[in-house]
Design a protein around this motif. Structure first.
Motif, PDB file in Angstrom:
ATOM      1  N   ASN A  75       0.824  -1.068  -0.066  1.00 56.73           N
ATOM      2  CA  ASN A  75      -0.085  -0.328   0.206  1.00 56.73           C
ATOM      3  C   ASN A  75       0.774   1.358   0.053  1.00 56.73           C
ATOM      4  N   TYR A  76       1.663   1.080   0.777  1.00 59.99           N
ATOM      5  CA  TYR A  76       2.773   2.517   0.662  1.00 59.99           C
ATOM      6  C   TYR A  76       3.340   2.506  -1.080  1.00 59.99           C
ATOM      7  N   TYR A  77       4.188   1.747  -1.668  1.00 59.92           N
ATOM      8  CA  TYR A  77       4.474   1.812  -2.696  1.00 59.92           C
ATOM      9  C   TYR A  77       3.041   2.948  -3.687  1.00 59.92           C
ATOM     10  N   LYS A  78       2.305   1.832  -3.295  1.00 57.96           N
ATOM     11  CA  LYS A  78       1.009   2.193  -4.211  1.00 57.96           C
ATOM     12  C   LYS A  78       0.999   3.388  -4.106  1.00 57.96           C
ATOM     13  N   GLY A  79       0.624   3.776  -3.178  1.00 52.78           N
ATOM     14  CA  GLY A  79       0.873   5.032  -2.300  1.00 52.78           C
ATOM     15  C   GLY A  79       1.566   6.381  -2.881  1.00 52.78           C
ATOM     16  N   LEU A  80       2.593   6.365  -2.917  1.00 51.81           N
ATOM     17  CA  LEU A  80       4.061   7.118  -3.667  1.00 51.81           C
ATOM     18  C   LEU A  80       3.858   7.128  -4.451  1.00 51.81           C
ATOM     19  N   MET A  81       3.320   5.611  -5.622  1.00 49.21           N
ATOM     20  CA  MET A  81       3.344   6.092  -7.360  1.00 49.21           C
ATOM     21  C   MET A  81       1.478   6.396  -7.556  1.00 49.21           C
ATOM     22  N   ALA A  82       0.619   6.914  -6.948  1.00 48.18           N
ATOM     23  CA  ALA A  82      -0.276   7.752  -6.763  1.00 48.18           C
ATOM     24  C   ALA A  82      -0.088   9.012  -6.409  1.00 48.18           C
ATOM     25  N   LEU A  83       0.904   9.422  -5.769  1.00 47.06           N
ATOM     26  CA  LEU A  83       1.346  10.640  -5.027  1.00 47.06           C
ATOM     27  C   LEU A  83       1.993  11.484  -6.420  1.00 47.06           C
ATOM     28  N   ARG A  84       2.686   9.988  -6.918  1.00 46.47           N
ATOM     29  CA  ARG A  84       3.689  10.993  -8.729  1.00 46.47           C
ATOM     30  C   ARG A  84       2.747  10.735  -9.401  1.00 46.47           C
ATOM     31  N   ASN A  85       2.328  10.209  -9.235  1.00 49.60           N
ATOM     32  CA  ASN A  85       1.248  10.422 -11.216  1.00 49.60           C
ATOM     33  C   ASN A  85      -0.207  11.109 -10.227  1.00 49.60           C
ATOM     34  N   ALA A  86      -0.290  12.039  -9.947  1.00 50.78           N
ATOM     35  CA  ALA A  86      -1.081  12.967  -9.660  1.00 50.78           C
ATOM     36  C   ALA A  86      -0.428  14.038  -9.354  1.00 50.78           C
ATOM     37  N   HIS A  87       0.585  14.131  -9.351  1.00 47.90           N
ATOM     38  CA  HIS A  87       1.025  15.369  -9.336  1.00 47.90           C
ATOM     39  C   HIS A  87       2.348  15.817  -9.997  1.00 47.90           C
ATOM     40  N   PRO A  88       1.945  16.859 -10.783  1.00 50.59           N
ATOM     41  CA  PRO A  88       3.620  16.284 -12.194  1.00 50.59           C
ATOM     42  C   PRO A  88       4.571  17.655 -11.395  1.00 50.59           C
ATOM     43  N   ALA A  89       4.607  17.887 -10.640  1.00 47.71           N
ATOM     44  CA  ALA A  89       5.251  18.056  -9.341  1.00 47.71           C
ATOM     45  C   ALA A  89       6.520  17.748  -9.860  1.00 47.71           C
ATOM     46  N   PHE A  90       6.206  16.605  -8.847  1.00 49.06           N
ATOM     47  CA  PHE A  90       7.397  15.565  -9.350  1.00 49.06           C
ATOM     48  C   PHE A  90       7.674  15.025 -10.505  1.00 49.06           C
ATOM     49  N   ARG A  91       7.183  15.284 -11.374  1.00 49.89           N
ATOM     50  CA  ARG A  91       7.714  14.900 -12.862  1.00 49.89           C
ATOM     51  C   ARG A  91       7.833  16.181 -13.670  1.00 49.89           C
ATOM     52  N   MET A  92       9.371  17.111 -13.278  1.00 46.02           N
ATOM     53  CA  MET A  92       8.554  18.408 -13.819  1.00 46.02           C
ATOM     54  C   MET A  92       9.903  17.713 -15.474  1.00 46.02           C
ATOM     55  N   PRO A  93       8.859  18.481 -16.636  1.00 49.37           N
ATOM     56  CA  PRO A  93      10.335  18.224 -17.640  1.00 49.37           C
ATOM     57  C   PRO A  93      11.673  18.421 -17.996  1.00 49.37           C
ATOM     58  N   THR A  94      12.431  19.959 -17.453  1.00 47.57           N
ATOM     59  CA  THR A  94      13.142  20.408 -18.175  1.00 47.57           C
ATOM     60  C   THR A  94      13.859  20.922 -16.533  1.00 47.57           C
ATOM     61  N   THR A  95      14.807  20.821 -17.144  1.00 45.54           N
ATOM     62  CA  THR A  95      16.277  21.855 -16.179  1.00 45.54           C
ATOM     63  C   THR A  95      15.633  23.147 -15.522  1.00 45.54           C
ATOM     64  N   GLN A  96      14.970  24.056 -16.344  1.00 42.63           N
ATOM     65  CA  GLN A  96      14.410  25.236 -16.121  1.00 42.63           C
ATOM     66  C   GLN A  96      13.210  25.469 -15.452  1.00 42.63           C
TER      67      GLN A  96
END
Ligand code: CA
Length: 668
Positions: A559-580
């Motif tokens: 459930n913890y792993y699943k929660g982390l992935m849900a957090l990442r998938n729901a929040h684009p701040a953890f997935r910024m596409p550019t260095t800038q």
């Protein structure tokens, strides 16, 4: 010269040139070999005729042998192929050859070499001893024309799940019927002994976006005629690069079967919202003396040392020579075949640094023309030294010269768990000091950031990635001990089992919350172990299989792993596409204590619904009190569980962070 005479002269000259071209010759170096630019090597089938073509510039004669069977049986016919120029030998047979098998045989320095399937074989019989004449239209599963790739915006949106085809389903409690087969990935509704989802349903529940398969092309180490022995191998010993592995099909004797079942696997994963990555091992082959590369164009596909011996950057007895025109072309054509025919969505290059930078960039360019969302990444290192000059190698340190290609970060991996060669020494996740800058380096995906002291990063003293999408963050993969084993063997004396689970959660929290592309090894989410074995490449199923009943005992971990992935998938701040974007929004906090890394992500980064996020990683085995910016925070992760709507609120300027834990706070 009158016009008529000029024309005649030109014709005569052209005829002479063509005649010269049509004689095979000897060359002074491999670089003089003529390049063939057609994409019809091996054969082109139609019910009326089949045209076979083999590229072998220095062959003295070439024969084509025809058979009724993929193994054994009488030879039907032997035919001489004709040299037609550009290094190519050709023959057309005006019959319907569907269902027949064939081999090529070349004469080299006056000797007939052994028969082989040819370097380009796309359909093979059992053990890839003979090629098969098929119509690829017969290999398409029902609905294949409607198969589409699941949506993907940025590479940083990817979560990779690395799994071996056999490990996935072979355990008695997998609930799957097609144990060890491609088809296991088509089974929905499967359950373990406790009624919990396994297989593809489990992957959907977990939240991964991409399934990365260990070698699934045809490899050598499993004898496909004795599958009842249930032998195991990872598959890093390539035989036919362009055909699927027979032991993962339900009938390796039938050349259509392995192709169709591979496609069914891709179709099923796509239908369930996941993309498919293939692990490709173009850097070397299984025994070079017997490989179709050697039996088709002796010497050409491999690098040699100055004394003529085969070089060995792979550690497996040989290495391929991607800098040679037809090797580079071979790799590109092979990748395109997997994309076009099998709808594969990306590739993980084993020992990518054995390949040259030009080849990797050429691959990116060619695949972009098909679909720029295809993902390409690899191991940015070699296993041993290579004659290819370092400056030309596709090493990790050169990834900024390979836009659109990513490399594995061994920096973050070993910064979290300790060195790969040292089972006993832990790192950040178990509270060992000295890795804070390495964790920060991972948090920004090895891109330039002005608050990292690069001199203190464990391996790399410069930010090698130009963009965050160029780094794969991970703490474990099929190589070396899995995370659970590594923690068990290296945890500080006196660590309790519950503490070891904390180290595990902390390590994967850092992977899944860092910028870049996260990667997890199958089964870590249910505390897989490999009984302490470092290199399980040929260990039995009992060590390699995913024991699906662990999901019951380790449900909080899952459930913890699943929660982390849900957090990442729901929040684009953890997935910024550019260095800038990353530099503008991600700011490290001064923590004033060792084994603690904390940062904020500000300004609704990358379109996030949260205006401000605070991430804290505490590697210490005791609670810390951290000075934080005062705000109306909500805690979304406390190291034990993840709740996107929040667990509790916090508005003080100090935050108690539990031992060996990650906390995530947000303010809308
Ligand atoms: Ca095989």
């Amino acid at each position: 010269m009158k016009f008529k005479h000029l024309l005649l002269f030109t014709f005569t000259l052209l005829a002479m040139m063509t005649a010269c071209n049509k004689t095979p010759q000897k060359y002074n170096s491999y670089y003089e070999y003529p390049e063939y630019t057609g994409n019809d090597l091996e054969y082109v089938y139609s019910p009326q005729q089949t045209t076979f073509k083999l590229w072998s510039p220095e062959a003295e004669q070439v024969n084509l042998h025809l058979y009724n069977q993929g193994l054994g049986g009488e030879r039907l016919n032997t035919l001489n192929m004709e040299y037609v120029g550009e290094g190519v030998w050709e023959i057309t047979i005006k019959e319907d050859l569907k269902g027949k098998f064939y081999t090529f045989q070349i004469m080299h320095e006056g000797q007939w070499l052994s028969e082989s399937v040819g370097a380009y074989a796309k359909a093979v019989g059992v053990n890839a001893v003979r090629g098969a004449v098929i119509d690829f239209a017969d290999t398409n599963p029902e609905g294949w024309e409607n198969d589409i790739r699941p949506a993907q915006k940025n590479f940083t949106d990817i979560i990779l799940y690395e799994v071996h085809v056999r490990d996935f389903s072979v355990s008695p409690n997998s609930g799957m019927k097609n144990k060890g087969k491609f088809l296991a990935f088509t089974e929905e509704g499967t359950k373990n002994s406790y009624g919990q989802a396994t297989g593809i349903d489990h992957l959907k529940e977990l939240g991964v976006t991409h399934v990365h398969l260990l070698p699934a092309f045809d490899y050598n180490s499993i004898d496909e005629t004795t599958l009842e022995k249930n032998l195991y191998n990872w598959g890093y010993d390539p035989a036919s690069f362009n055909a699927p592995e027979g032991s993962y099909s339900t009938n390796p004797y039938d050349p259509i079967c392995r192709i169709k079942e591979f496609k069914q696997m891709v179709q099923s994963l796509h239908k369930n919202g996941m993309r498919v990555i293939m692990d490709v091992v173009y850097n070397h082959t299984s025994k070079w003396e017997e490989h179709p590369f050697t039996l088709t164009v002796p010497g050409y596909y491999y690098r040699q040392n100055a004394d003529g011996s085969y070089s060995n950057a792979s550690g497996c007895g040989n290495e391929t020579a991607s800098e040679r025109a037809m090797v580079r072309r071979y790799i590109i054509e092979s990748l395109k075949h997997w994309v076009n025919e099998y709808h594969v969505d990306g590739f993980r290059f084993d020992l990518m640094a054995i390949h040259d930078i030009t080849t990797m960039n050429e691959i990116r360019k060619e695949l972009d023309q098909i679909d720029p969302t295809l993902f390409i990444y690899g191991e940015g290192w070699t296993a041993a030294d290579s004659p290819l000059p370092y400056e030309q190698r596709a090493v990790k340190q050169h990834v900024n010269r390979m836009p659109g290609i990513a490399v594995f970060s061994d920096d973050i991996r070993d910064g979290l768990r300790g060195g790969w060669a040292d089972a006993k020494t832990p790192a950040f996740a178990c509270g060992n000091q000295g890795y804070d800058e390495t964790i920060k380096f991972g948090a920004v995906a090895a891109t330039p950031h002005d608050s990292i002291h690069y001199g203190l990063v464990n391996y790399s003293h410069n930010p090698y990635a130009a963009q965050p999408s160029q780094v794969i963050n991970y703490v474990s993969c099929h190589d070396d001990m899995c995370l659970n084993d590594k923690i068990s063997y290296s945890a500080p004396y006196g660590s309790t089992p519950q503490e070891m689970r904390k180290y595990n959660r902390l390590a994967q929290s850092i992977i899944l919350l860092s910028q870049g592309v996260p990667f997890i090894y199958a089964g870590e989410e249910i505390m897989r172990n490999k009984q302490g074995v470092h290199n399980t490449y040929q260990s039995p199923d009992s060590i390699n299989q995913i024991n699906w009943d662990f999901k019951h005992k380790e449900e909080p971990m899952f459930n913890y792993y699943k929660g982390l992935m849900a957090l990442r998938n729901a929040h684009p701040a953890f997935r910024m596409p550019t260095t800038q974007m990353l530099q503008e929004n991600l700011h490290f906090l001064y923590t004033g204590q060792a084994c603690v890394v904390a940062y904020t992500i500000e300004n609704n980064a990358n379109g996030d619904s949260w205006n401000r996020i605070l991430v804290v990683h505490n590697g210490n085995r005791h609670v810390i009190n951290l000075n934080i910016p005062q705000d109306n925070w909500t805690v979304a992760c406390n190291g034990e569980e993840v709740k996107l709507n929040g667990i509790f609120n916090w508005n003080k300027n100090t935050l108690p962070v539990p031992a060996s834990s990650t906390m995530v706070l947000f303010r809308k």
